[in-house]
Design an enzyme around this catalytic site. Structure first.
Site, PDB file in Angstrom:
ATOM      1  N   SER A  64      82.505  74.264  64.266  1.00  0.00           N
ATOM      2  CA  SER A  64      83.171  73.734  63.065  1.00  0.00           C
ATOM      3  C   SER A  64      82.366  74.118  61.831  1.00  0.00           C
ATOM      4  CB  SER A  64      83.275  72.203  63.127  1.00  0.00           C
ATOM      5  OG  SER A  64      84.465  71.829  63.775  1.00  0.00           O
ATOM      6  N   ASN A  74      90.620  69.143  76.155  1.00  0.00           N
ATOM      7  CA  ASN A  74      90.068  70.352  75.565  1.00  0.00           C
ATOM      8  C   ASN A  74      88.614  70.584  76.021  1.00  0.00           C
ATOM      9  OD1 ASN A  74      88.175  71.339  73.284  1.00  0.00           O
ATOM     10  ND2 ASN A  74      90.107  72.344  72.869  1.00  0.00           N
ATOM     11  N   LYS A  89      73.865  63.766  66.001  1.00  0.00           N
ATOM     12  CA  LYS A  89      74.195  65.069  66.596  1.00  0.00           C
ATOM     13  C   LYS A  89      73.937  66.228  65.623  1.00  0.00           C
ATOM     14  CE  LYS A  89      77.978  64.804  68.745  1.00  0.00           C
ATOM     15  NZ  LYS A  89      79.449  64.704  68.971  1.00  0.00           N
ATOM     16  N   THR A 103      83.315  73.130  72.235  1.00  0.00           N
ATOM     17  CA  THR A 103      82.645  71.953  72.799  1.00  0.00           C
ATOM     18  C   THR A 103      82.319  72.207  74.273  1.00  0.00           C
ATOM     19  OG1 THR A 103      83.831  70.572  71.241  1.00  0.00           O
ATOM     20  CG2 THR A 103      82.831  69.457  73.117  1.00  0.00           C
ATOM     21  N   LYS A 139      80.656  64.954  58.424  1.00  0.00           N
ATOM     22  CA  LYS A 139      81.502  65.765  59.302  1.00  0.00           C
ATOM     23  C   LYS A 139      81.810  64.971  60.557  1.00  0.00           C
ATOM     24  CE  LYS A 139      83.012  69.998  60.385  1.00  0.00           C
ATOM     25  NZ  LYS A 139      84.313  69.346  60.643  1.00  0.00           N
ATOM     26  N   LYS A 199      83.473  59.945  61.100  1.00  0.00           N
ATOM     27  CA  LYS A 199      84.504  59.922  62.143  1.00  0.00           C
ATOM     28  C   LYS A 199      85.727  59.232  61.571  1.00  0.00           C
ATOM     29  CE  LYS A 199      84.958  61.312  66.415  1.00  0.00           C
ATOM     30  NZ  LYS A 199      84.269  62.423  67.084  1.00  0.00           N
TER      31      LYS A 199
HETATM   32  P1  NAD Z   1      91.545  65.663  74.551  1.00  0.00           P
HETATM   33  O1  NAD Z   1      92.505  64.758  73.905  1.00  0.00           O
HETATM   34  O2  NAD Z   1      91.770  67.113  74.514  1.00  0.00           O
HETATM   35  O3  NAD Z   1      91.347  65.244  76.093  1.00  0.00           O
HETATM   36  C1  NAD Z   1      91.046  63.949  76.504  1.00  0.00           C
HETATM   37  C2  NAD Z   1      91.300  63.899  78.005  1.00  0.00           C
HETATM   38  O4  NAD Z   1      90.814  62.651  78.497  1.00  0.00           O
HETATM   39  C3  NAD Z   1      92.777  63.971  78.373  1.00  0.00           C
HETATM   40  O5  NAD Z   1      92.937  64.766  79.534  1.00  0.00           O
HETATM   41  C4  NAD Z   1      93.119  62.522  78.702  1.00  0.00           C
HETATM   42  O6  NAD Z   1      94.194  62.414  79.628  1.00  0.00           O
HETATM   43  C5  NAD Z   1      91.830  62.059  79.300  1.00  0.00           C
HETATM   44  N1  NAD Z   1      91.679  60.604  79.253  1.00  0.00           N
HETATM   45  C6  NAD Z   1      92.063  59.747  78.304  1.00  0.00           C
HETATM   46  N2  NAD Z   1      91.767  58.488  78.672  1.00  0.00           N
HETATM   47  C7  NAD Z   1      91.170  58.584  79.881  1.00  0.00           C
HETATM   48  C8  NAD Z   1      90.632  57.650  80.786  1.00  0.00           C
HETATM   49  N3  NAD Z   1      90.651  56.332  80.506  1.00  0.00           N
HETATM   50  N4  NAD Z   1      90.098  58.107  81.951  1.00  0.00           N
HETATM   51  C9  NAD Z   1      90.080  59.431  82.233  1.00  0.00           C
HETATM   52  N5  NAD Z   1      90.586  60.360  81.413  1.00  0.00           N
HETATM   53  C10 NAD Z   1      91.113  59.935  80.259  1.00  0.00           C
HETATM   54  O7  NAD Z   1      90.107  65.256  73.919  1.00  0.00           O
HETATM   55  P2  NAD Z   1      88.792  66.141  73.801  1.00  0.00           P
HETATM   56  O8  NAD Z   1      88.782  66.750  72.468  1.00  0.00           O
HETATM   57  O9  NAD Z   1      88.622  66.976  75.016  1.00  0.00           O
HETATM   58  O10 NAD Z   1      87.679  64.990  73.773  1.00  0.00           O
HETATM   59  C11 NAD Z   1      87.162  64.440  74.975  1.00  0.00           C
HETATM   60  C12 NAD Z   1      85.808  63.805  74.667  1.00  0.00           C
HETATM   61  O11 NAD Z   1      84.951  64.803  74.124  1.00  0.00           O
HETATM   62  C13 NAD Z   1      85.849  62.680  73.642  1.00  0.00           C
HETATM   63  O12 NAD Z   1      84.877  61.708  73.968  1.00  0.00           O
HETATM   64  C14 NAD Z   1      85.467  63.376  72.368  1.00  0.00           C
HETATM   65  O13 NAD Z   1      84.934  62.487  71.399  1.00  0.00           O
HETATM   66  C15 NAD Z   1      84.447  64.352  72.885  1.00  0.00           C
HETATM   67  N6  NAD Z   1      84.225  65.485  71.986  1.00  0.00           N
HETATM   68  C16 NAD Z   1      85.232  66.341  71.664  1.00  0.00           C
HETATM   69  C17 NAD Z   1      84.964  67.385  70.787  1.00  0.00           C
HETATM   70  C18 NAD Z   1      86.007  68.400  70.413  1.00  0.00           C
HETATM   71  O14 NAD Z   1      85.664  69.337  69.709  1.00  0.00           O
HETATM   72  N7  NAD Z   1      87.219  68.297  70.876  1.00  0.00           N
HETATM   73  C19 NAD Z   1      83.681  67.554  70.265  1.00  0.00           C
HETATM   74  C20 NAD Z   1      82.677  66.681  70.641  1.00  0.00           C
HETATM   75  C21 NAD Z   1      82.962  65.642  71.494  1.00  0.00           C
END
Ligand code: NAD
Length: 433
Positions: A357, A220, A93, A189, A69, A105
């Site tokens: 999920s 998000n 995790k 998350t 996953k 991934k």
């Molecule tokens: P997203 O695409 O919704 O948001 C990412 C955000 O980060 C955006 O606002 C973007 O502008 C910003 N960003 C991108 N590059 C950047 C930088 N260099 N400096 C500062 N900001 C930057 O993504 P998300 O789903 O919120 O994921 C964010 C993190 O959380 C990732 O590391 C992801 O792996 C982790 N994560 C997400 C989930 C999920 O369910 N969405 C679950 C576990 C972990």
């Protein structure tokens, strides 16, 4: 550190914590090698009639605890090494929170902001065509990650079903509700991170109303954790996205800024009363400056490898909640730990996403949808229990929270490896003959 090295850094951490926690070498060996990796060229017809070729990856890291996953990322810096590191962290995790999954991934090396919605749809379908035999509801189940969302998951499910000529909502999670998604998945998350932050605050005897928080990456995950912490009375004094950030000691109204980001695609310091938004006093800051702010809680919620040996001396927050995956490199982490910084590691702090999920997958398989309250209640149960278990291991064995979380995960994976029979078991058997 280059994106190539991030996987080596992740493996090194596993080796070190594994040895320190006395984990059987067989278990560590199991985690040193991704089970399967697929790299594919994705030809996509662009709106002007030309064809562009993108590289897509999927890594199924480990299947000891169940099908794999993990999310799919669209980003111009995606590499095979990054995908493998993220898949390894997913493996840990899922074991930390006790889900019946291994880790995976995926990613596509692309700047999605340059694609039209139709090009994005064609790319997402091309990704699934390439991966159609590599994923499946009992094999490997993708989900959203950076720059992918529910709509993209819906296209992907649809393509998978068309190829296999079956209804298979359980092939992917984070789908739109109308296509079999789960209530509460979008916020999961951030909500999970909020729940562990509140547990931490409670155990440290801190008053939420006295705490100032900086969040890097208003996406998000970052949005929901910031919103929920603000509701508890914390001041969200800094927020950023890929273009930079904003800072104000009086704190921001997270919902106003999120609303503005949805319409202008920018993080702007506004306060909105109904439909009227006004600029509020603030300073523009860079993402580097945000990491060095004098705050109580720092939440990196964007990308990996942002706190490095080069900038770790600037980090002042006593508490860091890793909502992004892998935001702190291991050499930087040792400096922080020596200084007494408390770090809630990614494998625990952002596990709310994969947990809901899992709930979505369970609902799809049983054909019965849960209410939002049920989802939130069960998420709270899982996150609070996982935090408590990790906290206990950390206290009993004098470990950092990351080391405790890894040790907990390795022992779970070790139980499953051991159930098949270890070297010790087979050697004993030979002696008895
Ligand atoms: P997203 O695409 O919704 O948001 C990412 C955000 O980060 C955006 O606002 C973007 O502008 C910003 N960003 C991108 N590059 C950047 C930088 N260099 N400096 C500062 N900001 C930057 O993504 P998300 O789903 O919120 O994921 C964010 C993190 O959380 C990732 O590391 C992801 O792996 C982790 N994560 C997400 C989930 C999920 O369910 N969405 C679950 C576990 C972990």
């Amino acid at each position: 550190m280059s994106r190539q090295d991030i996987f080596q850094d992740a493996l090194q951490r596993v080796r070190e914590i594994g040895a320190d926690a006395g984990v059987a070498p067989e278990v560590i060996a199991e985690l040193m090698h991704p089970k399967a990796m697929l790299t594919a060229t994705l030809p996509v017809r662009m709106d002007d009639g030309s064809t562009r070729y993108f590289v897509g990856y999927r890594c199924r890291y480990n299947t000891v605890l169940g099908p794999t996953k993990g999310g799919v990322r669209y980003h111009p810096q995606v590499t095979q090494a990054e995908v493998q590191a993220l898949a390894l962290w997913m493996t840990i995790k899922c074991a930390v929170v006790g889900l019946p999954y291994g880790g995976a991934k995926g990613g596509v090396n692309v700047q999605p902001k340059e694609l039209s919605p139709l090009e994005l749809e064609r790319l997402s379908r091309a990704y699934v065509r390439a991966m159609a035999d590599f994923i499946g509801p009992n094999i490997d189940i993708p989900a959203p990650d950076v720059y992918t969302n529910a709509r993209i998951m819906g296209w992907m499910m649809d393509e998978y079903e068309a190829i296999h000529r079956v209804r298979a909502p359980g092939v992917i999670t984070g789908k739109p509700i109308a296509l079999g998604g789960s209530l509460g998945r979008e916020e999961a998350t951030g909500r999970g991170a909020y729940l562990v932050t509140m547990e931490l605050i409670r155990r440290q005897g801190l008053d939420p109303k006295q705490l100032r928080v900086a969040v890097q990456g208003l996406g998000n995950a970052g949005y929901h954790v910031a919103r929920l912490l603000q509701l508890e009375g914390m001041r969200i004094v800094a927020l950023s996205d890929s273009r930079g950030g904003i800072h104000a000691e009086q704190g921001f109204d997270v919902d106003s800024i999120w609303k503005e980001k949805q319409s202008s695609r920018r993080v702007r310091a506004v306060y909105c009363a109904q439909s009227v938004c006004e600029l509020v006093e603030h300073q523009q800051i860079s993402n580097q400056e945000l990491l060095g702010l004098d705050v109580d809680i720092l939440i990196p919620a964007a990308l990996e490898g942002v706190i490095t040996p080069d900038n770790v001396d600037q980090v002042r927050a006593p508490y860091i909640i890793e909502v992004a995956n892998g935001p702190i490199l291991s050499d930087a982490e040792s400096v922080l730990l020596e200084r007494g910084t408390v770090i809630v590691p990614d494998v625990l702090a952002n596990a709310g996403g994969v947990t809901v999920s899992y709930f979505e997958w369970v609902q799809n398989r049983s054909g019965y949808a849960w209410t939002l309250d049920e989802v939130r209640e069960r998420l709270a149960e899982v996150m609070t229990r996982a935090f408590g278990e990790v906290w206990q291991v950390a206290a009993d064995e004098e470990r950092s929270l990351r080391s405790a979380a890894y040790a907990r995960a390795f022992r779970r994976i070790g139980d499953a490896v051991g159930a098949h029979g270890t070297r010790e078991y087979f050697q004993e058997g030979r002696q008895q003959d």
